[in-house]
Design a protein around this motif. Structure first.
Motif, PDB file in Angstrom:
ATOM      1  N   ILE A 136       0.716  -1.136  -0.170  1.00  0.00           N
ATOM      2  CA  ILE A 136       0.067  -0.025  -0.164  1.00  0.00           C
ATOM      3  C   ILE A 136       0.836   1.397   0.091  1.00  0.00           C
ATOM      4  CG2 ILE A 136      -1.989   1.121   1.251  1.00  0.00           C
ATOM      5  CD1 ILE A 136      -2.484  -1.797   0.287  1.00  0.00           C
ATOM      6  N   ALA A 137       0.251   2.231  -0.682  1.00  0.00           N
ATOM      7  CA  ALA A 137       1.150   3.647  -0.890  1.00  0.00           C
ATOM      8  C   ALA A 137       1.004   4.383   0.355  1.00  0.00           C
ATOM      9  CB  ALA A 137       0.771   4.390  -2.254  1.00  0.00           C
ATOM     10  N   MET A 138       1.438   3.799   1.547  1.00  0.00           N
ATOM     11  CA  MET A 138       1.518   4.650   3.030  1.00  0.00           C
ATOM     12  C   MET A 138       2.811   4.094   3.832  1.00  0.00           C
ATOM     13  SD  MET A 138      -1.527   2.330   5.061  1.00  0.00           S
ATOM     14  CE  MET A 138      -1.357   3.090   6.594  1.00  0.00           C
ATOM     15  N   ALA A 182       6.964  21.622  10.004  1.00  0.00           N
ATOM     16  CA  ALA A 182       7.000  21.626   8.577  1.00  0.00           C
ATOM     17  C   ALA A 182       7.301  20.309   8.078  1.00  0.00           C
ATOM     18  CB  ALA A 182       8.044  22.868   8.324  1.00  0.00           C
ATOM     19  N   TRP A 183       7.035  20.302   6.963  1.00  0.00           N
ATOM     20  CA  TRP A 183       7.280  18.876   6.343  1.00  0.00           C
ATOM     21  C   TRP A 183       7.785  19.453   4.983  1.00  0.00           C
ATOM     22  CZ3 TRP A 183       7.537  14.121   8.241  1.00  0.00           C
ATOM     23  CH2 TRP A 183       7.566  13.128   7.397  1.00  0.00           C
ATOM     24  N   PRO A 184       9.472  19.649   4.748  1.00  0.00           N
ATOM     25  CA  PRO A 184       9.810  20.181   3.600  1.00  0.00           C
ATOM     26  C   PRO A 184      10.286  19.201   2.653  1.00  0.00           C
ATOM     27  CG  PRO A 184      11.415  19.907   5.320  1.00  0.00           C
ATOM     28  CD  PRO A 184      10.108  19.430   5.984  1.00  0.00           C
ATOM     29  N   GLN A 185      10.234  17.923   2.870  1.00  0.00           N
ATOM     30  CA  GLN A 185      10.627  16.895   1.760  1.00  0.00           C
ATOM     31  C   GLN A 185       9.307  16.196   1.447  1.00  0.00           C
ATOM     32  OE1 GLN A 185      13.848  16.588   0.389  1.00  0.00           O
ATOM     33  NE2 GLN A 185      12.717  15.441  -0.987  1.00  0.00           N
ATOM     34  N   ALA A 186       8.898  16.229   0.113  1.00  0.00           N
ATOM     35  CA  ALA A 186       7.888  15.278  -0.414  1.00  0.00           C
ATOM     36  C   ALA A 186       8.319  13.904  -0.166  1.00  0.00           C
ATOM     37  CB  ALA A 186       7.283  15.987  -1.687  1.00  0.00           C
ATOM     38  N   ASN A 187       7.086  13.242   0.014  1.00  0.00           N
ATOM     39  CA  ASN A 187       7.367  11.629  -0.091  1.00  0.00           C
ATOM     40  C   ASN A 187       6.380  11.160  -1.042  1.00  0.00           C
ATOM     41  OD1 ASN A 187       7.146   8.749   1.017  1.00  0.00           O
ATOM     42  ND2 ASN A 187       8.597   9.521   2.366  1.00  0.00           N
ATOM     43  N   PRO A 188       6.779   9.955  -1.557  1.00  0.00           N
ATOM     44  CA  PRO A 188       5.747   9.391  -2.861  1.00  0.00           C
ATOM     45  C   PRO A 188       4.726   8.660  -2.154  1.00  0.00           C
ATOM     46  CG  PRO A 188       8.146   8.184  -2.751  1.00  0.00           C
ATOM     47  CD  PRO A 188       8.073   9.560  -1.633  1.00  0.00           C
ATOM     48  N   ARG A 189       4.684   8.289  -0.829  1.00  0.00           N
ATOM     49  CA  ARG A 189       3.707   7.716  -0.040  1.00  0.00           C
ATOM     50  C   ARG A 189       2.967   8.543   0.695  1.00  0.00           C
ATOM     51  NH1 ARG A 189       6.207   2.731   3.050  1.00  0.00           N
ATOM     52  NH2 ARG A 189       8.265   3.686   2.614  1.00  0.00           N
ATOM     53  N   LEU A 235      -3.484  11.145  14.374  1.00  0.00           N
ATOM     54  CA  LEU A 235      -2.530  10.792  13.430  1.00  0.00           C
ATOM     55  C   LEU A 235      -2.543  12.219  12.535  1.00  0.00           C
ATOM     56  CD1 LEU A 235      -3.099   7.125  12.343  1.00  0.00           C
ATOM     57  CD2 LEU A 235      -1.395   8.031  13.449  1.00  0.00           C
ATOM     58  N   ALA A 236      -1.547  12.842  12.087  1.00  0.00           N
ATOM     59  CA  ALA A 236      -1.524  13.817  11.124  1.00  0.00           C
ATOM     60  C   ALA A 236      -1.254  13.213   9.772  1.00  0.00           C
ATOM     61  CB  ALA A 236      -0.537  14.783  11.336  1.00  0.00           C
ATOM     62  N   VAL A 237      -2.135  13.389   8.554  1.00  0.00           N
ATOM     63  CA  VAL A 237      -2.093  12.932   7.314  1.00  0.00           C
ATOM     64  C   VAL A 237      -1.415  13.841   6.286  1.00  0.00           C
ATOM     65  CG1 VAL A 237      -3.238  11.742   5.572  1.00  0.00           C
ATOM     66  CG2 VAL A 237      -3.991  11.442   7.871  1.00  0.00           C
ATOM     67  N   VAL A 238      -0.151  13.541   5.876  1.00  0.00           N
ATOM     68  CA  VAL A 238       0.578  14.237   4.624  1.00  0.00           C
ATOM     69  C   VAL A 238       0.245  13.382   3.266  1.00  0.00           C
ATOM     70  CG1 VAL A 238       2.375  15.455   4.064  1.00  0.00           C
ATOM     71  CG2 VAL A 238       1.838  15.451   6.626  1.00  0.00           C
ATOM     72  N   GLU A 239      -0.235  13.976   2.323  1.00  0.00           N
ATOM     73  CA  GLU A 239      -0.427  13.328   1.337  1.00  0.00           C
ATOM     74  C   GLU A 239       0.772  13.339   0.442  1.00  0.00           C
ATOM     75  OE1 GLU A 239      -3.112  12.165   0.231  1.00  0.00           O
ATOM     76  OE2 GLU A 239      -4.491  12.759   1.859  1.00  0.00           O
ATOM     77  N   ALA A 240       0.846  12.187  -0.492  1.00  0.00           N
ATOM     78  CA  ALA A 240       1.864  11.902  -1.102  1.00  0.00           C
ATOM     79  C   ALA A 240       2.060  12.962  -2.182  1.00  0.00           C
ATOM     80  CB  ALA A 240       1.703  10.615  -1.947  1.00  0.00           C
ATOM     81  N   GLY A 241       3.462  13.233  -2.188  1.00  0.00           N
ATOM     82  CA  GLY A 241       3.801  14.477  -3.069  1.00  0.00           C
ATOM     83  C   GLY A 241       3.834  15.864  -2.513  1.00  0.00           C
ATOM     84  N   ARG A 242       3.266  15.988  -1.181  1.00  0.00           N
ATOM     85  CA  ARG A 242       3.315  17.251  -0.640  1.00  0.00           C
ATOM     86  C   ARG A 242       4.011  17.898   0.378  1.00  0.00           C
ATOM     87  NH1 ARG A 242      -1.713  19.463   3.386  1.00  0.00           N
ATOM     88  NH2 ARG A 242      -1.253  21.527   3.419  1.00  0.00           N
ATOM     89  N   THR A 243       4.596  18.753   0.279  1.00  0.00           N
ATOM     90  CA  THR A 243       5.336  19.446   1.307  1.00  0.00           C
ATOM     91  C   THR A 243       4.611  20.297   2.200  1.00  0.00           C
ATOM     92  OG1 THR A 243       5.618  21.470   0.091  1.00  0.00           O
ATOM     93  CG2 THR A 243       7.447  19.502   0.003  1.00  0.00           C
ATOM     94  N   LEU A 244       4.908  20.815   3.438  1.00  0.00           N
ATOM     95  CA  LEU A 244       3.870  21.431   4.425  1.00  0.00           C
ATOM     96  C   LEU A 244       4.896  22.711   4.991  1.00  0.00           C
ATOM     97  CD1 LEU A 244       1.146  21.025   5.352  1.00  0.00           C
ATOM     98  CD2 LEU A 244       2.005  19.776   7.203  1.00  0.00           C
ATOM     99  N   GLU A 245       4.470  23.674   5.310  1.00  0.00           N
ATOM    100  CA  GLU A 245       4.782  24.648   5.992  1.00  0.00           C
ATOM    101  C   GLU A 245       4.284  24.875   7.465  1.00  0.00           C
ATOM    102  OE1 GLU A 245       5.573  28.393   4.037  1.00  0.00           O
ATOM    103  OE2 GLU A 245       6.519  27.771   2.236  1.00  0.00           O
ATOM    104  N   GLU A 246       4.889  25.270   8.180  1.00  0.00           N
ATOM    105  CA  GLU A 246       4.342  25.436   9.727  1.00  0.00           C
ATOM    106  C   GLU A 246       2.893  26.291   9.589  1.00  0.00           C
ATOM    107  OE1 GLU A 246       5.444  26.340  14.340  1.00  0.00           O
ATOM    108  OE2 GLU A 246       7.156  25.896  12.604  1.00  0.00           O
ATOM    109  N   GLY A 247       1.904  26.084  10.063  1.00  0.00           N
ATOM    110  CA  GLY A 247       0.953  26.977  10.065  1.00  0.00           C
ATOM    111  C   GLY A 247      -0.218  26.469   8.988  1.00  0.00           C
TER     112      GLY A 247
END
Length: 407
Positions: free
Chosen positions: A280-282, A341-348, A382-394
């Protein structure tokens, strides 16, 4: 094998994996009747309708005086007392003009009365009661105010909580039709596993998943059967799965579904039944597998404790609840500001062990490894960060509260 990407090595998106799981949900367990004192956490097998109006008659919402509103339009009106009426009593004699009746909470309104005045707003003067100006209908619970005969109160598939059990009691229902508890067999895979309390030799670890997964399944109100630890051989896997499928409704294993040479469960499932999906892509949780063993559903969860825990909440939970007869168990994610922050996108897609703090933001634990449960213990969701997404604080992030996932 279905065309799910199992053979090609592709990773299946979480939504498609869940869709594939739910498309193969078995029929719910048989119906049984249980008393209300045994109904907590059980799943209704039939709609429940109101057998009568509730309340069954107009009654007083508080301790006070029942009267005809037209007799007390002017403040300081004095009415003669015509007796008293407590809950559990009734009065057939109509209240006459110019009379008031001492009444207690829950007592039926006497014929002719249409209003109740709280006792603290009145003054007693011998056999008279002095009233303020009144509003017709005040402090009266009307017949059928809560429900009308024939109203659907609870739908089939509802999981019964304390409030539903109280509602059933309020309509006089002593027993309720529910589905028999789903019988789930749990197995761990791995020669390195030892039970808590046992001494560990070099290379051995304590078996975490039998206890964390077992606690989840019991908390969901299902019947758990613990088959212990499987030896890492194809024969042992095949024999244990075959026996479990002959006895229980559904099989769950942890470990043994990755790509190692000693991961035999997938091969055992293929020999005994069919493998429908794998990988699974998670993250955590990529090596989750699903299939059938002798016609019984099998869920193969990852061996790493955090991965097993997360996949149980995200994918096993809705499948198990649907198999229990409760198809509507989707958890609505909250959209909240990220305290990280989530600066590095992940494929899953990432399921990060996170905590909603008093500042209204979602914070994540520093340790997000798939083998580490300490972060899950610290977290409340659980915090969910979608595949391919980066995230800035806030920025907004989806948050799944554990309180919902475990209910």
């Amino acid at each position: 094998m279905s065309g799910c990407g199992c053979a090609s090595g592709g990773l299946l998106p979480v939504e498609l994996a869940l869709e594939a799981l739910l498309a193969r949900v078995p029929a719910a367990p048989p119906v049984e009747s249980v008393g209300l004192d045994q109904a907590m956490g059980r799943v209704l097998a039939e709609d429940i309708r109101a057998p009568a109006d509730l309340p069954a008659w107009d009654n007083s919402a508080m301790d006070g005086y029942a009267l005809r509103a037209e007799d007390a339009r002017v403040p300081r009106t004095a009415l003669s007392l015509a007796g008293s009426l407590a809950a559990g009593q009734s009065r057939r004699k109509p209240l006459q003009p110019g009379q008031a009746l001492r009444i207690f909470t829950g007592a039926p309104l006497p014929p002719g009365a249409d209003t109740v005045i709280a006792q603290e707003d009145c003054q007693l003067d011998g056999e008279w009661v002095v009233l303020p100006a009144v509003r017709q209908g005040s402090h009266v619970r009307r017949r059928g105010e809560e429900m009308r005969q024939g109203d659907c109160l609870l739908r089939r598939g509802t999981r019964l909580r304390a409030q539903e059990i109280g509602l059933l009691a309020s309509i006089g229902l002593a027993r309720v039709p529910v589905h028999r508890r789903l019988r789930v067999c749990l197995l761990s895979s791995g020669d390195e596993l030892r039970a808590p309390g046992e001494a560990l030799a070099a290379g051995q670890i304590h078996d975490v998943n039998r206890f964390s997964l077992g606690a989840l399944i019991r908390g969901w109100g299902m019947e758990l059967h613990d088959y212990g630890v499987l030896a890492d051989t194809l024969a042992a896997s095949r024999d244990a799965l075959s026996l479990a499928a002959s006895e229980w409704d559904l099989l769950i294993t942890s470990g043994g579904v990755s790509v190692g040479e000693r991961d035999y469960l997938k091969q055992a499932v293929r020999e005994l039944g069919e493998l429908h999906l794998w990988r699974i892509a998670m993250q955590p949780g990529k090596p989750l597998a699903f299939g059938q063993v002798a016609g019984k559903p099998w869920l193969g969860l990852p061996g790493n404790p955090a991965a097993a825990f997360v996949t149980a909440l995200v994918l096993a939970r809705p499948f198990l609840w649907a198999a229990q007869g409760r198809p509507e168990s989707e958890v609505q994610a909250l959209s909240l500001p990220a305290g990280f922050a989530w600066p590095q996108a992940n494929p899953r897609r990432q399921y990060l062990r996170a905590r909603l703090e008093a500042d209204g933001q979602v914070h994540i634990h520093a340790q997000q490894g798939s083998a580490m449960l300490r972060a899950a213990s610290w977290a409340n969701g659980l915090a969910v960060v979608e595949a391919g997404r980066t995230l800035e604080e806030g920025e907004a992030v989806e948050f799944l509260p554990f309180g919902e996932l475990m209910g």
